[in-house]
Design a protein around this motif. Sequence first.
Motif, PDB file in Angstrom:
ATOM      1  N   LEU A   1      35.579  48.294  38.355  1.00 38.45           N
ATOM      2  CA  LEU A   1      36.558  47.350  38.540  1.00 38.45           C
ATOM      3  C   LEU A   1      38.147  48.492  38.626  1.00 38.45           C
ATOM      4  N   ALA A   2      37.575  49.490  37.621  1.00 36.45           N
ATOM      5  CA  ALA A   2      38.721  50.995  38.094  1.00 36.45           C
ATOM      6  C   ALA A   2      38.095  51.875  39.012  1.00 36.45           C
ATOM      7  N   ARG A   3      37.072  52.295  39.305  1.00 37.96           N
ATOM      8  CA  ARG A   3      36.833  52.878  40.106  1.00 37.96           C
ATOM      9  C   ARG A   3      38.066  52.215  41.485  1.00 37.96           C
ATOM     10  N   LEU A   4      38.303  50.791  41.919  1.00 41.60           N
ATOM     11  CA  LEU A   4      38.213  50.153  42.463  1.00 41.60           C
ATOM     12  C   LEU A   4      39.644  49.821  43.092  1.00 41.60           C
ATOM     13  N   ILE A   5      40.694  50.185  41.026  1.00 34.82           N
ATOM     14  CA  ILE A   5      41.279  50.378  41.065  1.00 34.82           C
ATOM     15  C   ILE A   5      42.303  51.579  41.664  1.00 34.82           C
ATOM     16  N   GLU A   6      41.636  52.542  40.944  1.00 37.44           N
ATOM     17  CA  GLU A   6      42.174  54.239  40.893  1.00 37.44           C
ATOM     18  C   GLU A   6      41.891  54.476  43.131  1.00 37.44           C
ATOM     19  N   THR A   7      41.878  53.399  43.310  1.00 42.09           N
ATOM     20  CA  THR A   7      41.771  53.812  44.779  1.00 42.09           C
ATOM     21  C   THR A   7      42.407  53.421  45.571  1.00 42.09           C
TER      22      THR A   7
ATOM     23  N   PRO B   1      46.892  52.229  46.082  1.00 40.63           N
ATOM     24  CA  PRO B   1      48.286  52.883  45.688  1.00 40.63           C
ATOM     25  C   PRO B   1      49.162  52.031  45.109  1.00 40.63           C
ATOM     26  N   GLU B   2      49.058  51.778  44.123  1.00 40.41           N
ATOM     27  CA  GLU B   2      49.330  51.333  43.059  1.00 40.41           C
ATOM     28  C   GLU B   2      48.815  50.222  42.337  1.00 40.41           C
ATOM     29  N   LYS B   3      49.403  49.898  40.798  1.00 39.29           N
ATOM     30  CA  LYS B   3      48.594  49.497  40.210  1.00 39.29           C
ATOM     31  C   LYS B   3      48.630  47.909  40.314  1.00 39.29           C
ATOM     32  N   PRO B   4      47.451  47.072  40.374  1.00 43.69           N
ATOM     33  CA  PRO B   4      47.232  46.197  40.791  1.00 43.69           C
ATOM     34  C   PRO B   4      47.943  44.920  39.467  1.00 43.69           C
ATOM     35  N   LEU B   5      48.716  43.130  40.070  1.00 44.29           N
ATOM     36  CA  LEU B   5      48.104  42.761  38.961  1.00 44.29           C
ATOM     37  C   LEU B   5      46.751  42.271  39.085  1.00 44.29           C
ATOM     38  N   VAL B   6      45.647  41.791  37.680  1.00 48.85           N
ATOM     39  CA  VAL B   6      44.973  41.525  37.901  1.00 48.85           C
ATOM     40  C   VAL B   6      44.691  40.152  37.153  1.00 48.85           C
ATOM     41  N   ILE B   7      43.967  39.260  37.604  1.00 49.22           N
ATOM     42  CA  ILE B   7      43.298  38.274  37.393  1.00 49.22           C
ATOM     43  C   ILE B   7      41.950  38.291  37.120  1.00 49.22           C
ATOM     44  N   GLY B   8      41.596  37.654  35.967  1.00 50.63           N
ATOM     45  CA  GLY B   8      40.039  36.984  35.464  1.00 50.63           C
ATOM     46  C   GLY B   8      39.202  36.709  34.893  1.00 50.63           C
ATOM     47  N   HIS B   9      38.658  35.239  35.146  1.00 54.71           N
ATOM     48  CA  HIS B   9      38.408  34.206  35.284  1.00 54.71           C
ATOM     49  C   HIS B   9      36.918  35.006  34.047  1.00 54.71           C
ATOM     50  N   SER B  10      37.004  33.484  32.811  1.00 55.87           N
ATOM     51  CA  SER B  10      35.742  33.607  31.726  1.00 55.87           C
ATOM     52  C   SER B  10      35.865  34.973  31.397  1.00 55.87           C
ATOM     53  N   MET B  11      34.381  35.527  31.509  1.00 60.07           N
ATOM     54  CA  MET B  11      34.424  37.328  30.976  1.00 60.07           C
ATOM     55  C   MET B  11      34.795  37.800  31.974  1.00 60.07           C
ATOM     56  N   ALA B  12      35.686  37.273  32.864  1.00 60.89           N
ATOM     57  CA  ALA B  12      36.362  38.672  33.536  1.00 60.89           C
ATOM     58  C   ALA B  12      38.607  38.614  33.018  1.00 60.89           C
ATOM     59  N   GLY B  13      37.862  37.608  32.357  1.00 61.71           N
ATOM     60  CA  GLY B  13      39.504  37.717  31.633  1.00 61.71           C
ATOM     61  C   GLY B  13      39.080  38.471  30.630  1.00 61.71           C
ATOM     62  N   MET B  14      38.392  38.300  30.242  1.00 60.80           N
ATOM     63  CA  MET B  14      38.199  40.060  28.353  1.00 60.80           C
ATOM     64  C   MET B  14      37.859  41.279  29.785  1.00 60.80           C
ATOM     65  N   ALA B  15      37.783  41.487  30.887  1.00 60.00           N
ATOM     66  CA  ALA B  15      37.780  42.524  31.855  1.00 60.00           C
ATOM     67  C   ALA B  15      39.297  42.855  31.792  1.00 60.00           C
ATOM     68  N   ALA B  16      40.031  41.438  32.536  1.00 61.02           N
ATOM     69  CA  ALA B  16      41.298  41.941  32.627  1.00 61.02           C
ATOM     70  C   ALA B  16      42.169  42.758  31.059  1.00 61.02           C
ATOM     71  N   LEU B  17      42.084  42.093  30.273  1.00 60.63           N
ATOM     72  CA  LEU B  17      42.426  42.548  28.960  1.00 60.63           C
ATOM     73  C   LEU B  17      42.110  44.171  28.447  1.00 60.63           C
ATOM     74  N   LYS B  18      40.793  44.146  29.516  1.00 64.07           N
ATOM     75  CA  LYS B  18      40.048  45.504  28.881  1.00 64.07           C
ATOM     76  C   LYS B  18      41.098  47.038  29.835  1.00 64.07           C
ATOM     77  N   LEU B  19      41.473  46.614  31.030  1.00 67.36           N
ATOM     78  CA  LEU B  19      41.740  46.778  32.371  1.00 67.36           C
ATOM     79  C   LEU B  19      43.203  47.497  32.010  1.00 67.36           C
ATOM     80  N   VAL B  20      44.071  46.448  31.230  1.00 68.41           N
ATOM     81  CA  VAL B  20      45.126  46.229  30.963  1.00 68.41           C
ATOM     82  C   VAL B  20      45.170  47.514  30.086  1.00 68.41           C
ATOM     83  N   GLU B  21      44.375  47.602  29.075  1.00 67.90           N
ATOM     84  CA  GLU B  21      44.426  48.620  27.157  1.00 67.90           C
ATOM     85  C   GLU B  21      44.157  49.830  28.425  1.00 67.90           C
ATOM     86  N   LEU B  22      43.219  49.874  29.186  1.00 68.04           N
ATOM     87  CA  LEU B  22      43.237  50.883  29.171  1.00 68.04           C
ATOM     88  C   LEU B  22      44.271  51.725  30.268  1.00 68.04           C
TER      89      LEU B  22
END
Length: 256
Positions: free
Chosen positions: A69-75, A77-98
């Motif tokens: 996900l981080a590799r995609l976001i780096e491509t 033009p702007e930082k996105p709103l990230v929405i994650g469900h279930s396991m990916a809810g935690m992935a969204a929190l990690k992307l926020v932290e990073l």
Amino acid sequence: MAKSKTIVLIHGNFVNDRTWSDWKQRYEQRGYKVYTPVNPGHAGEPAALRMKAHKDLTKTGFIDVVENLARLIETLPEKPLVIGHSMAGMAALKLVELGHAAAGVSVDGAPPKNVFPPFQTLKTVLPAFGFFSFKKYFMGSRKWYDKAFFNTIPEVEKRKAFEKFAVPESYKVSRQLVLNSFSNIDFRAPHVPILFIGGGKDTIFPPGLTKNIAGRYKDKASRVDLKIFDGKSHFICGEPGWEKVADYILDWYEQQ
């Protein structure tokens, strides 16, 4: 302050990117550029994947999901709103932290390593860790999905939902979530706005757990909001009424 017009929708365990098709269309109608990346080892038609798992599935861990996900976001033009469900809810929190998100939303999200889940969660997801299995990966039965995901929808709809969305899952994802220090969250650090969404009848991550995770954040200058939708299951993003959940999230974001 201008809002990012880019959204990344992240699918959780036991399903793949097909679960976001309706959300993508709805958000695009509101003028957003929407990405629905498939997590490593999960690409393909669910029915075909149930017959033969993706060749990279067993290699995939939670760290791989976040790095992909981080590799995609780096491509973008702007930082996105990230929405994650279930396991990916935690992935969204990690992307926020990073620092990879304009804002983050955890929908029926998994807890980080440093938040201990309730017994109900452990009982439901224990098979997905594979600690006592000789199988190479987890493939939930109809009965498991009916209880864990689809408990609030009619019986005939449960069968259809299973056929349309259920896919095999890597044991490594769940194991890294509970065993690897990467899966900790620094709750004291400043962060962009975060919204927690919970389903009142979620049998995997019950609403009390969602409230617990949201309450751990400590930086008083950083916004954390919480919304529990009564009567909703872990299938909150696909069961009838998903539109209200999708619209609530985008309205929350646009009002920041």
